[in-house]
Design a protein around this motif. Sequence first.
Motif, mmCIF file in Angstrom:
data_model
loop_
_atom_site.group_PDB
_atom_site.id
_atom_site.type_symbol
_atom_site.label_atom_id
_atom_site.label_comp_id
_atom_site.label_asym_id
_atom_site.label_seq_id
_atom_site.Cartn_x
_atom_site.Cartn_y
_atom_site.Cartn_z
ATOM 1 N N PHE A 107 -14.238 -29.715 -57.295
ATOM 2 C CA PHE A 107 -15.417 -30.358 -57.873
ATOM 3 C C PHE A 107 -16.649 -29.474 -57.775
ATOM 4 N N GLY A 108 -17.615 -29.775 -58.663
ATOM 5 C CA GLY A 108 -18.915 -29.114 -58.614
ATOM 6 C C GLY A 108 -19.998 -30.123 -58.293
ATOM 7 N N ASN A 109 -21.226 -29.668 -58.332
ATOM 8 C CA ASN A 109 -22.344 -30.561 -57.979
ATOM 9 C C ASN A 109 -22.530 -31.687 -58.984
ATOM 10 N N HIS A 110 -22.080 -31.487 -60.238
ATOM 11 C CA HIS A 110 -22.301 -32.525 -61.254
ATOM 12 C C HIS A 110 -21.209 -33.588 -61.293
ATOM 13 N N ASP A 111 -20.117 -33.378 -60.578
ATOM 14 C CA ASP A 111 -18.989 -34.310 -60.721
ATOM 15 C C ASP A 111 -19.243 -35.695 -60.137
ATOM 16 N N GLU A 112 -20.326 -35.857 -59.402
ATOM 17 C CA GLU A 112 -20.643 -37.213 -58.925
ATOM 18 C C GLU A 112 -21.599 -37.927 -59.893
ATOM 19 N N GLN A 113 -22.048 -37.218 -60.926
ATOM 20 C CA GLN A 113 -22.962 -37.838 -61.904
ATOM 21 C C GLN A 113 -22.147 -38.442 -63.042
ATOM 22 N N CYS A 114 -21.318 -39.393 -62.679
ATOM 23 C CA CYS A 114 -20.383 -39.985 -63.633
ATOM 24 C C CYS A 114 -20.352 -41.486 -63.429
ATOM 25 N N TRP A 115 -19.620 -42.167 -64.304
ATOM 26 C CA TRP A 115 -19.515 -43.630 -64.206
ATOM 27 C C TRP A 115 -18.323 -44.014 -63.339
ATOM 28 N N PHE A 116 -17.927 -43.128 -62.476
ATOM 29 C CA PHE A 116 -16.894 -43.424 -61.478
ATOM 30 C C PHE A 116 -17.278 -42.705 -60.197
ATOM 31 N N SER A 117 -16.672 -43.129 -59.105
ATOM 32 C CA SER A 117 -16.964 -42.462 -57.830
ATOM 33 C C SER A 117 -16.013 -41.280 -57.641
ATOM 34 N N ILE A 118 -16.425 -40.351 -56.817
ATOM 35 C CA ILE A 118 -15.536 -39.222 -56.478
ATOM 36 C C ILE A 118 -14.260 -39.770 -55.826
ATOM 37 N N ASP A 119 -14.401 -40.830 -55.033
ATOM 38 C CA ASP A 119 -13.208 -41.392 -54.387
ATOM 39 C C ASP A 119 -12.216 -41.934 -55.416
ATOM 40 N N TRP A 120 -12.734 -42.505 -56.503
ATOM 41 C CA TRP A 120 -11.822 -42.980 -57.540
ATOM 42 C C TRP A 120 -11.043 -41.800 -58.133
ATOM 43 N N VAL A 121 -11.770 -40.729 -58.453
ATOM 44 C CA VAL A 121 -11.106 -39.620 -59.137
ATOM 45 C C VAL A 121 -10.132 -38.898 -58.198
ATOM 46 N N THR A 122 -10.469 -38.801 -56.915
ATOM 47 C CA THR A 122 -9.514 -38.150 -56.001
ATOM 48 C C THR A 122 -8.262 -39.026 -55.808
ATOM 49 N N SER A 123 -8.449 -40.344 -55.796
ATOM 50 C CA SER A 123 -7.267 -41.235 -55.709
ATOM 51 C C SER A 123 -6.386 -41.054 -56.941
ATOM 52 N N TYR A 124 -7.025 -40.959 -58.096
ATOM 53 C CA TYR A 124 -6.263 -40.794 -59.343
ATOM 54 C C TYR A 124 -5.470 -39.482 -59.301
ATOM 55 N N LEU A 125 -6.147 -38.423 -58.851
ATOM 56 C CA LEU A 125 -5.491 -37.103 -58.793
ATOM 57 C C LEU A 125 -4.393 -37.074 -57.724
ATOM 58 N N ASN A 126 -4.651 -37.729 -56.592
ATOM 59 C CA ASN A 126 -3.603 -37.827 -55.561
ATOM 60 C C ASN A 126 -2.354 -38.494 -56.139
ATOM 61 N N ASN A 127 -2.550 -39.520 -56.956
ATOM 62 C CA ASN A 127 -1.416 -40.219 -57.567
ATOM 63 C C ASN A 127 -0.680 -39.329 -58.565
ATOM 64 N N LEU A 128 -1.446 -38.553 -59.344
ATOM 65 C CA LEU A 128 -0.790 -37.622 -60.279
ATOM 66 C C LEU A 128 0.051 -36.612 -59.495
ATOM 67 N N ASN A 129 -0.510 -36.145 -58.378
ATOM 68 C CA ASN A 129 0.226 -35.190 -57.542
ATOM 69 C C ASN A 129 1.531 -35.818 -57.026
ATOM 70 N N LYS A 130 1.455 -37.102 -56.645
ATOM 71 C CA LYS A 130 2.669 -37.797 -56.166
ATOM 72 C C LYS A 130 3.692 -37.922 -57.299
ATOM 73 N N LYS A 131 3.199 -38.195 -58.503
ATOM 74 C CA LYS A 131 4.101 -38.302 -59.665
ATOM 75 C C LYS A 131 4.821 -36.974 -59.900
ATOM 76 N N ARG A 132 4.074 -35.883 -59.763
ATOM 77 C CA ARG A 132 4.693 -34.562 -59.934
ATOM 78 C C ARG A 132 5.797 -34.364 -58.907
ATOM 79 N N GLU A 133 5.490 -34.746 -57.655
ATOM 80 C CA GLU A 133 6.474 -34.544 -56.593
ATOM 81 C C GLU A 133 7.687 -35.453 -56.776
ATOM 82 N N LYS A 134 7.425 -36.659 -57.297
ATOM 83 C CA LYS A 134 8.504 -37.654 -57.375
ATOM 84 C C LYS A 134 9.442 -37.391 -58.554
#
Length: 340
Positions: A107-134
């Motif tokens: 992430f960069g400094n602007h990635d928190e200037q969105c209509w979602f939280s950083i925690d939401w996007v990291t959860s989403y990416l963590n899930n994509l990573n799990k899908k890749r592994e699974k």
Amino acid sequence: MKNKLVFFPSLFAVCLTACGNKAYEAKDYILKMNYESDFRILQLTDTHLGDKDNTKLHYDFMELTIKEAKPKLIVVTGDVFTFASKGTAIDFFAWLDKQQVPWTLTFGNHDEQCWFSIDWVTSYLNNLNKKREKDHSSYCYFLDLQDDKVKGNANFAINLMKDDKVFEQLIIMDSNRYNYKGYFGYDYFHQDQIDWYTSLVNQTKADNNDKIVPSLMFYHIPLPEVNDAWEAAKNDKSLILNPTGSEAQENEKPCNPLYNSGFYKVIKELGSTHGMYFGHDHINNFIINYEGIHFGYGIKATDRVYADDSLLGGRVITLHDDESHSLTYEDYYHTYKEVM
Ligand SMILES: [Fe+2]
């Protein structure tokens, strides 16, 4: 690391959040990928995608570079989104998966200037990573341990494996966003992140018969020493590593943190990292060999926010098989006229 909810009214609730952070071991932050000969990493940076953009145009533009670059891995070094909603983020991740190339991001400094939280996007990416592994239904490599003690939302490593050994470690770090304490400006790597890096590099060395494993780092905001690198290159052009046809440029003064937290000194002492790649300053493109470590600005991947139209595209960093793990660079430049 999960963002702390500092506005909780109850002291008890604050304690639950702040005291609940877990300590993990270095190995918990590591993902693995096979190293292939002359490993090509495409760095894209500062995409700044938002809801009001014609995303198809930007996707078509980036595909020009991806098709030419033929990467084994794509790394997006921050400022991925600006004023984006969840739908825009999900669409971008689906587009990345469509390229059928492993990808990761920080992430960069602007990635928190969105209509979602950083925690939401990291959860989403963590899930994509799990899908890749699974079941290999994603190409995403990403790991944020949300309840850890390390500042930032993207601190992890990808071990490039060759013959069951770690050939090279790719270290993805979060250079954070803004600092409001002491000064107002860009944030820096905090001490707990420096400790995390130290523990990762030392544990990887210990697991490798006490032999240092070379590493490359990817993050967003350049370290303060980027200025020293540019000054050194002014006096010694042989330090410049930009490939033929891509003149090294510093068209804006680096907007690095005002505070130097001493990370570079630690990186030097540990002797593992030999290349660091970042973005943030959209119209700089230089790569400089400074004291044996390559300092490389990426090439901006879209024309969003501000840009030099002649400095858009991406950079391939090729990691070679030789004993010194040498690095070579290819810079790809394109114009939007090619896709309009
Ligand atoms: Fe940016």
